[in-house]
Design a protein around this motif. Structure first.
Motif, short mmCIF file in Angstrom:
data_model
loop_
_atom_site.label_atom_id
_atom_site.label_comp_id
_atom_site.label_asym_id
_atom_site.label_seq_id
_atom_site.Cartn_x
_atom_site.Cartn_y
_atom_site.Cartn_z
N LEU A 156 5.12 -6.31 -10.67
CA LEU A 156 4.41 -7.03 -9.19
C LEU A 156 2.83 -6.83 -9.24
CD1 LEU A 156 6.91 -6.78 -6.57
CD2 LEU A 156 6.92 -8.60 -8.27
N GLN A 157 2.76 -5.33 -9.45
CA GLN A 157 0.78 -5.88 -9.84
C GLN A 157 0.37 -6.05 -8.46
OE1 GLN A 157 -0.97 -4.11 -12.57
NE2 GLN A 157 1.05 -3.73 -12.89
N TRP A 158 0.39 -5.61 -7.79
CA TRP A 158 -0.31 -5.57 -6.07
C TRP A 158 -0.94 -4.65 -6.13
CZ3 TRP A 158 4.29 -5.67 -1.05
CH2 TRP A 158 5.29 -6.83 -1.41
N LYS A 159 -2.17 -5.82 -5.66
CA LYS A 159 -3.19 -4.85 -5.07
C LYS A 159 -3.73 -3.71 -4.47
CE LYS A 159 -8.17 -6.94 -4.57
NZ LYS A 159 -8.94 -7.35 -4.15
N ARG A 160 -3.71 -2.85 -4.78
CA ARG A 160 -3.75 -1.44 -3.32
C ARG A 160 -5.39 -1.82 -2.92
NH1 ARG A 160 -0.65 3.27 -4.94
NH2 ARG A 160 0.46 3.09 -6.36
N ARG A 161 -5.12 -1.94 -1.28
CA ARG A 161 -6.07 -2.08 -0.47
C ARG A 161 -6.15 -0.27 0.07
NH1 ARG A 161 -4.51 -6.62 2.78
NH2 ARG A 161 -6.44 -6.16 4.12
N SER A 162 -8.07 -0.44 0.48
CA SER A 162 -8.00 1.05 1.09
C SER A 162 -7.91 0.96 2.20
CB SER A 162 -9.28 1.12 1.43
OG SER A 162 -10.50 -0.15 1.31
N ALA A 163 -7.52 1.86 3.11
CA ALA A 163 -6.83 2.02 4.36
C ALA A 163 -8.23 1.86 5.06
CB ALA A 163 -6.72 3.08 4.82
N ARG A 198 -3.47 8.68 0.82
CA ARG A 198 -4.14 6.62 0.57
C ARG A 198 -5.55 7.05 1.60
NH1 ARG A 198 -3.04 1.62 1.90
NH2 ARG A 198 -4.15 1.23 -0.15
N GLU A 199 -5.76 7.80 2.57
CA GLU A 199 -6.81 7.96 3.08
C GLU A 199 -7.66 8.48 2.51
OE1 GLU A 199 -6.65 8.88 7.56
OE2 GLU A 199 -6.79 10.70 6.31
N ARG A 200 -7.89 9.08 1.60
CA ARG A 200 -8.62 10.37 0.78
C ARG A 200 -8.70 9.57 -0.59
NH1 ARG A 200 -5.82 15.86 1.33
NH2 ARG A 200 -5.77 16.61 3.85
N GLY A 201 -8.37 8.25 -0.49
CA GLY A 201 -8.76 7.67 -2.29
C GLY A 201 -7.79 8.04 -3.14
N GLU A 202 -6.65 8.99 -2.46
CA GLU A 202 -5.79 9.34 -3.81
C GLU A 202 -4.39 8.35 -4.46
OE1 GLU A 202 -4.54 12.86 -2.81
OE2 GLU A 202 -6.73 14.09 -1.94
N GLN A 203 -4.43 8.90 -5.41
CA GLN A 203 -2.69 7.54 -6.19
C GLN A 203 -1.60 8.16 -5.21
OE1 GLN A 203 -2.99 5.13 -7.97
NE2 GLN A 203 -4.96 5.38 -8.22
N GLU A 230 2.44 11.14 4.41
CA GLU A 230 2.19 12.07 3.35
C GLU A 230 1.38 10.97 2.38
OE1 GLU A 230 0.32 14.51 0.79
OE2 GLU A 230 1.02 15.40 2.60
N LEU A 231 2.19 10.15 2.60
CA LEU A 231 1.68 8.95 1.62
C LEU A 231 0.49 8.14 2.46
CD1 LEU A 231 4.58 6.35 0.39
CD2 LEU A 231 3.33 8.60 -0.93
N SER A 232 0.45 8.58 4.01
CA SER A 232 -0.85 7.03 4.17
C SER A 232 -1.89 8.31 4.06
CB SER A 232 -0.40 6.88 5.65
OG SER A 232 0.47 5.69 5.88
N LEU A 265 5.83 1.28 10.63
CA LEU A 265 5.95 2.36 12.00
C LEU A 265 5.10 3.56 11.83
CD1 LEU A 265 8.84 1.56 14.20
CD2 LEU A 265 6.31 0.75 14.47
N GLY A 266 5.80 4.05 10.54
CA GLY A 266 6.03 5.42 9.86
C GLY A 266 4.47 5.59 8.87
N HIS A 267 4.18 4.42 9.17
CA HIS A 267 2.31 4.46 8.28
C HIS A 267 1.11 4.23 9.56
CE1 HIS A 267 3.38 4.85 4.41
NE2 HIS A 267 3.71 3.52 4.49
N ALA A 268 1.81 3.67 10.67
CA ALA A 268 1.04 2.83 11.25
C ALA A 268 1.00 3.76 12.07
CB ALA A 268 1.28 1.95 11.99
N THR A 269 1.71 5.17 12.18
CA THR A 269 2.00 5.74 13.22
C THR A 269 0.91 6.81 12.89
OG1 THR A 269 4.17 5.83 14.19
CG2 THR A 269 3.08 8.56 14.00
N TRP A 270 1.10 7.19 11.73
CA TRP A 270 -0.37 8.12 11.01
C TRP A 270 -1.82 8.03 11.35
CZ3 TRP A 270 -1.65 13.22 8.62
CH2 TRP A 270 -2.54 13.13 8.11
N HIS A 271 -2.10 6.25 11.43
CA HIS A 271 -3.30 5.73 11.79
C HIS A 271 -3.77 5.72 13.25
CE1 HIS A 271 -4.36 4.25 7.83
NE2 HIS A 271 -3.28 4.05 7.42
N LEU A 272 -2.53 5.31 13.62
CA LEU A 272 -2.49 6.20 15.10
C LEU A 272 -2.94 7.49 15.38
CD1 LEU A 272 -2.33 5.22 18.27
CD2 LEU A 272 -0.18 6.11 17.86
#
Length: 298
Positions: free
Chosen positions: A291-298, A99-104, A94-96, A252-259
């Motif tokens: 930490l202010q990690w920079k978010r990157r688009s998928a 993010r794929e849709r450009g949502e927070q 669900e998180l991936s 692996l969970g996030h990668a499975t979504w992209h697979l």
């Protein structure tokens, strides 16, 4: 570029219940892993929190096995527990997706799977994987009893000596790994894209499993390589007392979504997403915000 594969006529493949599947390459696996890593870096606190129970439960299982002197089940428990990994990663898909849709993406968004119309199907398929896990444990126990009888190992050194220095021990390793491979292969072919498809298309158990089987049939080498990657990463993550799974499982969970996105034709009429109940930030966001990690688009 991926090419479309379908064993059904094109008109039928365009139907939402029978989506067309794509041929994927080994390079697509690397891309899926990189995109999964980007997702994990973008929402690290959420991902770790979601799978924290995974290493904790692994430690509890190890302690249970040691405490009750059933050491022969320690390896089958650790290896077979990976069969439940696709179900444990539901919130990560669900998180991936968001993010794929450009949502927070926030911790509360991961819990949106609880409001999914396909929740019943996901729970049902999770029960199937749990049953497969229990059958694997029974098979592992039966193999051990057939080779060593019912006498339990008195201590870890005694058990290690039996397994590593006797003909019965080598037979146990070979037969056990062979049978375990068959269980892992069945779980992989049935679930490689099943849960992401249920979440994305609100598919039923039958449709999701059938699509996973079609993806595996269309891409035997990449799916076999994916299974090997999953196995190696899970072993590496399990070595430091299962704690590495707090990183490996979300990756692996996030990668499975992209697979899934690479292997299955996108839904031309995607179902609506259940609205979030609250736009407020979760306390789980605190480490990432600090930490202010920079978010990157998928």
């Amino acid at each position: 570029m991926a090419t479309t594969y379908s064993s059904a006529p094109s008109a039928l493949a365009a139907d939402d219940a029978v989506p067309a599947v794509h041929h994927i390459s080994l390079a697509d696996l690397g891309t899926a892993l990189r995109q999964g890593w980007d997702d994990f870096k973008a929402v690290p606190s959420h991902a770790v929190m979601l799978v924290l129970i995974y290493p904790v439960l692994g430690l509890l299982l190890a302690r249970l096995v040691h405490g009750y002197a059933v050491l022969p089940l320690l390896f089958p428990l650790a290896a077979g527990f990976a069969l439940l990994g696709p179900f444990a990663a539901l919130g990560l898909y669900e998180l991936s997706r968001r993010r794929e849709r450009g949502e927070q993406a926030s911790a509360s968004d991961a819990l949106a799977v609880l409001r999914s119309p396909s929740l019943g199907a996901m729970l049902g398929f999770g029960a199937i994987l749990l049953a497969l896990f229990l059958v694997w444990l029974a098979a592992a126990q039966a193999i051990y009893v057939a080779l060593f009888g019912y006498a339990p190992a008195t201590a870890i050194p005694d058990f290690a000596r039996r397994v590593l220095t006797t003909p019965e021990g080598w037979s146990l390793i070979l037969v056990g790994c062979g049978v375990g491979f068959l269980f892992a292969l069945a779980a992989l072919c049935l679930s490689v894209v099943a849960f992401p498809m249920m979440l994305d298309r609100h598919a039923g158990i039958g449709e999701a499993m059938a699509t996973s089987l079609r993806v595996a049939a269309a891409n035997p080498l990449p799916i076999a390589a994916w299974g090997a990657i999953v196995a190696v990463l899970l072993v590496v993550g399990s070595l430091p007392a299962f704690l590495g799974l707090a990183v490996v499982v979300p990756l692996l969970g996030h990668a499975t979504w992209h697979l899934y996105r690479k292997a299955v034709e996108p839904n031309p009429n995607p179902p609506s997403t259940p609205p979030s109940r609250s736009p407020k930030r979760s306390a789980a966001d605190f480490p990432a915000n600090l930490l202010q990690w920079k978010r990157r688009s998928a």
